[in-house]
Write a protein that holds these residues in place. Structure first.
Motif, PDB file in Angstrom:
ATOM      1  N   TRP B  50     -79.694  10.838 -22.427  1.00 16.20           N
ATOM      2  CA  TRP B  50     -79.940  12.194 -22.929  1.00 16.20           C
ATOM      3  C   TRP B  50     -79.925  12.204 -24.451  1.00 16.20           C
ATOM      4  O   TRP B  50     -79.109  11.529 -25.067  1.00 16.20           O
ATOM      5  CB  TRP B  50     -78.834  13.127 -22.387  1.00 16.20           C
ATOM      6  N   ASN B  51     -80.850  12.966 -25.035  1.00 17.25           N
ATOM      7  CA  ASN B  51     -80.870  13.157 -26.494  1.00 17.25           C
ATOM      8  C   ASN B  51     -80.718  11.817 -27.220  1.00 17.25           C
ATOM      9  O   ASN B  51     -79.778  11.622 -28.001  1.00 17.25           O
ATOM     10  CB  ASN B  51     -79.744  14.120 -26.901  1.00 17.25           C
ATOM     11  N   PRO B  82     -85.713  14.107 -26.530  1.00 18.76           N
ATOM     12  CA  PRO B  82     -84.639  14.785 -27.261  1.00 18.76           C
ATOM     13  C   PRO B  82     -84.852  16.286 -27.401  1.00 18.76           C
ATOM     14  O   PRO B  82     -83.891  17.030 -27.581  1.00 18.76           O
ATOM     15  CB  PRO B  82     -84.651  14.096 -28.630  1.00 18.76           C
ATOM     16  N   TYR B  84     -85.389  18.362 -25.242  1.00 18.45           N
ATOM     17  CA  TYR B  84     -84.718  19.117 -24.174  1.00 18.45           C
ATOM     18  C   TYR B  84     -83.326  19.570 -24.612  1.00 18.45           C
ATOM     19  O   TYR B  84     -82.860  20.638 -24.219  1.00 18.45           O
ATOM     20  CB  TYR B  84     -84.624  18.279 -22.896  1.00 18.45           C
ATOM     21  N   HIS B  85     -82.667  18.724 -25.409  1.00 14.37           N
ATOM     22  CA  HIS B  85     -81.313  19.111 -25.823  1.00 14.37           C
ATOM     23  C   HIS B  85     -81.358  20.384 -26.654  1.00 14.37           C
ATOM     24  O   HIS B  85     -80.606  21.331 -26.423  1.00 14.37           O
ATOM     25  CB  HIS B  85     -80.636  17.990 -26.612  1.00 14.37           C
ATOM     26  N   THR B  89     -79.515  23.726 -25.124  1.00 16.99           N
ATOM     27  CA  THR B  89     -78.118  23.884 -25.528  1.00 16.99           C
ATOM     28  C   THR B  89     -77.751  25.351 -25.695  1.00 16.99           C
ATOM     29  O   THR B  89     -78.569  26.180 -26.124  1.00 16.99           O
ATOM     30  CB  THR B  89     -77.838  23.119 -26.831  1.00 16.99           C
ATOM     31  N   GLU B  95     -73.184  17.899 -28.711  1.00 22.29           N
ATOM     32  CA  GLU B  95     -74.278  16.982 -29.027  1.00 22.29           C
ATOM     33  C   GLU B  95     -74.851  16.352 -27.769  1.00 22.29           C
ATOM     34  O   GLU B  95     -75.837  15.613 -27.836  1.00 22.29           O
ATOM     35  CB  GLU B  95     -73.777  15.880 -29.958  1.00 22.29           C
ATOM     36  N   TYR B  96     -74.193  16.612 -26.659  1.00 24.90           N
ATOM     37  CA  TYR B  96     -74.597  15.910 -25.449  1.00 24.90           C
ATOM     38  C   TYR B  96     -74.357  16.797 -24.246  1.00 24.90           C
ATOM     39  O   TYR B  96     -73.242  17.264 -24.032  1.00 24.90           O
ATOM     40  CB  TYR B  96     -73.754  14.626 -25.326  1.00 24.90           C
ATOM     41  N   LEU B  97     -75.380  17.062 -23.483  1.00 24.71           N
ATOM     42  CA  LEU B  97     -75.219  17.830 -22.244  1.00 24.71           C
ATOM     43  C   LEU B  97     -75.032  16.831 -21.101  1.00 24.71           C
ATOM     44  O   LEU B  97     -75.958  16.522 -20.334  1.00 24.71           O
ATOM     45  CB  LEU B  97     -76.438  18.726 -22.023  1.00 24.71           C
ATOM     46  N   ARG B 206     -73.901  26.115 -20.038  1.00 22.24           N
ATOM     47  CA  ARG B 206     -74.123  24.912 -20.838  1.00 22.24           C
ATOM     48  C   ARG B 206     -73.402  25.014 -22.192  1.00 22.24           C
ATOM     49  O   ARG B 206     -73.718  24.260 -23.108  1.00 22.24           O
ATOM     50  CB  ARG B 206     -75.626  24.683 -21.041  1.00 22.24           C
ATOM     51  N   ARG B 209     -69.049  21.111 -22.009  1.00 20.69           N
ATOM     52  CA  ARG B 209     -69.149  20.032 -21.015  1.00 20.69           C
ATOM     53  C   ARG B 209     -67.789  19.791 -20.365  1.00 20.69           C
ATOM     54  O   ARG B 209     -67.702  19.196 -19.306  1.00 20.69           O
ATOM     55  CB  ARG B 209     -69.694  18.736 -21.599  1.00 20.69           C
TER      56      ARG B 209
END
Lengths: 153, 322
Positions: B50-51, B82, B84-85, B89, B95-97, B206, B209
């Protein structure tokens, strides 16, 4: 011969010395026995008196105990009546407590449901706030390059 | 029966997370794949990246290189564009889903059994034996307690004997019913049908996390899916920056934490993911290194907010904390 002598002395109002001695001893023994019997009679009379007094005392106490038993029975009957009264009140209180417990449980259930819905609402508000912040950031990012272009021109 | 029996789904990227991220990942991947192979379990490793970090090789490419000497190992790398992030968000500090990424991996796995875990988790002996034993029941979510290994443990000499030695453990939690929660993101194993019924992890919320893994268990429990302890632990290669070690730093400033606010109602509020959860509608292509690349398309992005998908779980008679 001895018998003739003894009869002759008896006509004269006399008795042989041995005979007199024997009679005297017998008389003493009899007197002694009589004395003992008299003493026993006195003792029996005293004992009888004592038992009589004891019997009177026992009868008196039995009478008192009968009265005490009667009073205790009366108290027991009053206590039983009171216990019945208290039991009835206890049953009423237990029923009331059961009803209140049921109402409390229902209130807790309702409060729980309200709490859950509140949490769901808070979560939705979190998302709305988050979305607004994201859109705000995107808008600023989108506007910023155009602002810089304006300054250049 | 052809094809893998188990898909191990992990997520990560080449960003040096926790210091030696790649080394931990490759160590754990080799260990797990070798143990499962020794026990006759055909499996695939699904990596959802991801990302990805721009300007650096993707972790997917590095993984393919790392495992190229392992025969009989199926690797299914998926790289997510990337964009998509940024599009998905709800919290710029995240920084990370992680769990959206795991859903991407779950959706693209092919085995009947799916294990969602983390890149630095080693499977314990009892776990592998349970998986190999064929006694797992579909319709159940299996959990395993996570034992943390001592920080800085020598990763070059990890074997079950050493892993099972309490001297190497920092903590050994006990999981309790009905949720068996605690480090849930490190081990959630279920049949594909169960994962599809639940639609993976929460993609509606979202903004954090942290708590998403627990939230999955709350959803499963509310949906009537039994949760069970598989019978043995997994082992976590501890590292700096991990949530457990670092969360105290943000105790008084939750909104600033890189994992989101821990106080959100993860134990009480669940979700209904959309039909195309896990970027199901994302167009894909295969890269030269064999990775699947999910191209960005707004059509695949769920709405920024969908309040109607925030729901309450069905309450069940309490047999423990829930």
């Amino acid at each position: 011969m001895k018998r003739i002598v003894t009869r002759t002395l008896a006509h004269l109002g006399l008795a042989p010395a041995g005979h007199v001695a024997r009679l005297r001893e017998e008389g003493e023994r009899t007197t002694q026995k009589l004395h003992e019997i008299e003493q026993r009679v006195v003792q029996f009379k005293a004992d009888a008196e004592l038992w009589k007094r004891r019997q009177e005392e026992t009868a008196r106490r039995a009478g008192e105990q009968e009265q005490a038993a009667a009073r205790a029975t009366a108290r027991a009957e009053r206590a039983e009546a009171r216990a019945e009264e208290l039991k009835a009140r206890g049953d009423a209180l237990a029923a009331e407590a059961k009803e209140m417990r049921a109402r409390l449980q229902e209130a807790n259930r309702s409060a729980g449901t309200v709490r859950e819905h509140l949490m769901a609402t808070e979560t939705k508000l979190d998302l709305i706030e988050a979305a607004l912040q994201v859109l705000d950031a995107r808008t600023r990012a989108a506007v910023a390059p155009r602002e810089q272009e304006k300054l250049r021109t | 029966m052809s094809g893998p029996a188990l898909s191990i789904v992990v997520t990560g990227r080449n960003d040096s997370y926790g210091g030696d991220f790649n080394e931990r990942f490759f160590t754990a991947a080799r260990f797990n794949l070798e143990r499962l192979r020794e026990h006759g379990v055909a499996c695939e490793l699904v990596l959802a990246e991801w990302n990805p970090v721009p300007g650096k090789p993707t972790l997917c490419a590095l993984l393919a290189r790392e495992l190229r000497d392992m025969s009989g190992v199926a690797v299914r790398p998926v790289v997510v564009a990337p964009e998509y992030h940024g599009a998905m968000t709800q919290n710029p500090r995240l920084e990370y889903l992680e769990y959206v990424a795991k859903n991407v991996g779950i959706r693209r796995s092919t085995a009947p059994w799916i294990l969602a875990t983390n890149t630095d988790v080693l499977l314990g002996r009892a776990v592998v034996e349970a998986i190999a034993g064929g006694r797992l029941a579909p319709g159940t979510v299996y959990r395993a307690p996570r034992y943390d290994l001592t920080l800085g443990v020598d990763q070059g000499h990890l074997a079950w004997d050493a892993l099972e030695d309490p001297a190497n453990h920092v903590r050994r939690p006990v999981l309790r019913p009905p949720l068996f929660s605690g480090g849930s993101g490190d081990f959630a194993l279920a049949h594909r049908s169960t994962m599809e019924e639940l639609r993976g992890y929460n993609e509606v919320y979202r903004a954090a996390r942290v708590g998403i893994d627990l939230n999955f268990l709350v959803k499963a429990y509310g949906a009537g899916v039994p949760i069970a302890d598989i019978g043995g632990p997994v082992y976590h290669i501890n590292h700096v920056g991990s949530l457990r070690i670092s969360k105290a730093m943000f105790r008084d400033k939750q909104a600033d934490s890189p994992w989101g606010d821990m106080r959100w109602h993860s134990r009480h509020v669940v979700y209904n993911n959309p039909d195309q959860w896990g970027l199901g509608a994302a167009p894909s292509r295969v890269l030269p290194d064999g990775s699947t690349y999910l191209d960005f398309d707004w059509a695949a992005v769920p709405p920024l907010v969908e309040l109607r998908r925030v729901v309450l779980p069905v309450r069940r008679p309490a047999s423990g904390e829930a």
